[in-house]
Scaffold this active site. Sequence first.
Site: not given
Length: 256
Positions: A155, A142
């Site tokens: 996360y 990400s």
Amino acid sequence: MPKDYTVLITGASSGIGRELAKLFAEKGYNLILVARNMYKLDVLKHELGIKRRDIKIDIIQEELAQIGAGQAVFEKVKRMGIEIDILINNAGAGYVGAFQDKVFEEDLKLIQLNIIALTELTKLFGAEMVKRKQGKILNVASTGSYHSGPYTAVYYATKAYVLSLSEALQIELKPFGITVSALCPGATQTEFSKKAGKKDAKFAMGAKEVAQVAFKGLMKRKTIIIPGLGNKLFVKIPRGWASQIVAKYQKSLYLK
């Protein structure tokens, strides 16, 4: 077009994983599609099978947020007698909210899915690739891999691990003819946002566009693949500034 090459994709029932499955099917790759939703896997298998009757498509239902799930997938593939040429660790999840407000069990499931299952699958199938001296691995990280993520702290931390692992393994496995790539998308229009309890950002990229960039980058043996100019610029922002931007962004989308 590849001859009898097989791609295993986790999280294949929706979003980026689903779009990657469609892309690889179009190129003539055999597929093993892994997800927890059997109905969606069946639908996707049927859809792809109609368009490409010359490829083999297998599906595996597995909840990768459970301990030992990676080993279970590996053993199922071995029983099929299939060698994996390309491994795509796409399955992932996140939650949003203040760190102290979330129960620890949620953190554990997140770490199990985003880190442990990914590592387990990479180690098991990577060892097979080393023996054959060929293969490709794509790990979905990400833009959050580059910064801390207030209100989505665990996360972002898991995705930092994915990027670091991928960069290291690219160096370790290159002598064996294996490419390891990390895909670092930003906000993407997938079911991820809904499951995390937020709405999609107005600037979110489409899953199909992200998948196309990922496919091209993997085939070009890129170590890091960042789709979109905005995302490329965002990862360059100093960490302190970026963390403040992330905090405001997450609050605006998630916290009521």
